[in-house]
Design a protein around this motif. Sequence first.
Motif, short mmCIF file in Angstrom:
data_model
loop_
_atom_site.label_atom_id
_atom_site.label_comp_id
_atom_site.label_asym_id
_atom_site.label_seq_id
_atom_site.Cartn_x
_atom_site.Cartn_y
_atom_site.Cartn_z
N GLN A 101 2.57 6.23 -7.16
CA GLN A 101 1.59 7.02 -7.90
C GLN A 101 1.88 8.51 -7.74
O GLN A 101 1.80 9.28 -8.71
CB GLN A 101 0.17 6.70 -7.43
CG GLN A 101 -0.88 7.46 -8.24
CD GLN A 101 -2.30 7.05 -7.92
OE1 GLN A 101 -2.58 6.53 -6.84
NE2 GLN A 101 -3.19 7.25 -8.85
N ALA A 102 2.24 8.92 -6.53
CA ALA A 102 2.55 10.34 -6.30
C ALA A 102 3.78 10.76 -7.11
O ALA A 102 3.83 11.87 -7.65
CB ALA A 102 2.79 10.58 -4.81
N CYS A 105 5.67 3.82 -10.29
CA CYS A 105 5.70 5.10 -11.01
C CYS A 105 5.61 4.86 -12.51
O CYS A 105 4.82 5.52 -13.21
CB CYS A 105 6.98 5.85 -10.64
SG CYS A 105 7.23 7.38 -11.55
N ALA A 106 6.38 3.89 -13.01
CA ALA A 106 6.37 3.59 -14.45
C ALA A 106 4.98 3.14 -14.90
O ALA A 106 4.49 3.54 -15.96
CB ALA A 106 7.40 2.50 -14.76
N ARG A 107 4.35 2.30 -14.09
CA ARG A 107 3.02 1.79 -14.45
C ARG A 107 2.00 2.93 -14.54
O ARG A 107 1.20 2.99 -15.48
CB ARG A 107 2.57 0.75 -13.42
CG ARG A 107 1.32 0.00 -13.80
CD ARG A 107 0.96 -1.03 -12.73
NE ARG A 107 0.22 -0.45 -11.63
CZ ARG A 107 0.58 -0.50 -10.36
NH1 ARG A 107 1.72 -1.07 -9.99
NH2 ARG A 107 -0.18 0.03 -9.44
N HIS A 108 2.06 3.84 -13.59
CA HIS A 108 1.12 4.97 -13.63
C HIS A 108 1.44 5.92 -14.78
O HIS A 108 0.52 6.45 -15.42
CB HIS A 108 1.10 5.71 -12.29
CG HIS A 108 0.32 4.98 -11.24
ND1 HIS A 108 -1.05 4.94 -11.21
CD2 HIS A 108 0.73 4.22 -10.19
CE1 HIS A 108 -1.46 4.21 -10.18
NE2 HIS A 108 -0.39 3.75 -9.55
N GLN A 139 0.84 -1.21 0.00
CA GLN A 139 0.00 0.00 0.00
C GLN A 139 0.87 1.26 0.00
O GLN A 139 0.63 2.20 -0.77
CB GLN A 139 -0.88 -0.05 1.26
CG GLN A 139 -1.82 1.12 1.46
CD GLN A 139 -2.54 0.99 2.80
OE1 GLN A 139 -2.17 0.16 3.65
NE2 GLN A 139 -3.57 1.79 3.00
N LEU A 140 1.90 1.27 0.84
CA LEU A 140 2.78 2.45 0.92
C LEU A 140 3.52 2.66 -0.40
O LEU A 140 3.60 3.78 -0.90
CB LEU A 140 3.80 2.27 2.05
CG LEU A 140 3.26 2.28 3.48
CD1 LEU A 140 4.38 2.02 4.47
CD2 LEU A 140 2.57 3.61 3.80
N ILE A 141 4.04 1.56 -0.96
CA ILE A 141 4.79 1.66 -2.22
C ILE A 141 3.87 2.18 -3.33
O ILE A 141 4.28 3.00 -4.16
CB ILE A 141 5.41 0.29 -2.58
CG1 ILE A 141 6.52 -0.04 -1.57
CG2 ILE A 141 5.96 0.29 -4.00
CD1 ILE A 141 7.06 -1.47 -1.68
N GLU A 142 2.64 1.71 -3.33
CA GLU A 142 1.67 2.15 -4.34
C GLU A 142 1.38 3.65 -4.20
O GLU A 142 1.38 4.40 -5.19
CB GLU A 142 0.38 1.34 -4.21
CG GLU A 142 -0.68 1.64 -5.26
CD GLU A 142 -0.31 1.16 -6.66
OE1 GLU A 142 -0.76 1.80 -7.62
OE2 GLU A 142 0.44 0.17 -6.80
N ILE A 143 1.15 4.09 -2.96
CA ILE A 143 0.86 5.52 -2.71
C ILE A 143 2.03 6.37 -3.19
O ILE A 143 1.86 7.37 -3.90
CB ILE A 143 0.61 5.77 -1.20
CG1 ILE A 143 -0.71 5.14 -0.75
CG2 ILE A 143 0.61 7.27 -0.89
CD1 ILE A 143 -0.92 5.15 0.78
N TRP A 144 3.23 5.98 -2.80
CA TRP A 144 4.42 6.77 -3.16
C TRP A 144 4.67 6.73 -4.66
O TRP A 144 5.00 7.76 -5.26
CB TRP A 144 5.64 6.24 -2.41
CG TRP A 144 5.69 6.62 -0.97
CD1 TRP A 144 5.31 7.82 -0.42
CD2 TRP A 144 6.16 5.82 0.13
NE1 TRP A 144 5.51 7.81 0.94
CE2 TRP A 144 6.03 6.60 1.31
CE3 TRP A 144 6.68 4.53 0.23
CZ2 TRP A 144 6.41 6.12 2.56
CZ3 TRP A 144 7.05 4.06 1.48
CH2 TRP A 144 6.92 4.84 2.63
#
Length: 228
Positions: free
Chosen positions: A30-31, A68-71, A23-28
């Motif tokens: 995406q930001a 980040c790449a995925r987003h 969850q944390l890795i996803e939040i960071w």
Amino acid sequence: MRKGEAAAIETELLRDYRFGQQQLIEIWGQACALAITKAYPLSSLAKKQPTVLVICGPDQNGSIGLVCARHLRMFEYEPTIYHPKRSSHSLHQDFTVQCEKMDIPFLSYLPTEVQLINDAYNLVIDAMLGPDADCANIKEPYSGILVTLKQIKVPIASVDVPSGWDVEEPSQEGINPEVLISLTAPKKCAMSFSGKHFLAGRFLPYDIQKKYELNLPDYPGTDCLIEL
């Protein structure tokens, strides 16, 4: 924020506040992608194709790079990932598979011919060595990658801490990113950073902000990142 504090905050988030690491890795991640879209909007890119090279390290910073790449792919950029040492941790493998399923290409090697990188990409995202890295003892392949990154002409955007920098102090000899995306709170080395500086982390519980005296800025509107 000093060296041990980021790790202490993360431990507390995971243990006491029951956040998940994924969850944390996803939040960071995406930001970070949102920060890239603000610093380098599609319309501003010099090349015809909106190409971005994302260089991922072996640990958490690398996984943040994968997210980040995925987003960025969802935001219609064309990321390519260089991920030389893949972690055996299932969490990191999940993020890798998510990128592969989005048809994001992975490089098998990084060209040492700097001009090839300059010609192929609009910018490079440095998600290699996070705040826990021992910057006095950087091993291959990362020491070689840093030599290449010091020579390229396209801009670099670093995640949390520019790779090779000490968390406590800015580097004179290290890479020179144009953009820095601080996670949770700026690290001490970011105090003298003169480029575009974003802060991502509008999810930290208020008690943690108070306990560590983070004095975070007020984020605008409903944004999850702010330019400092």
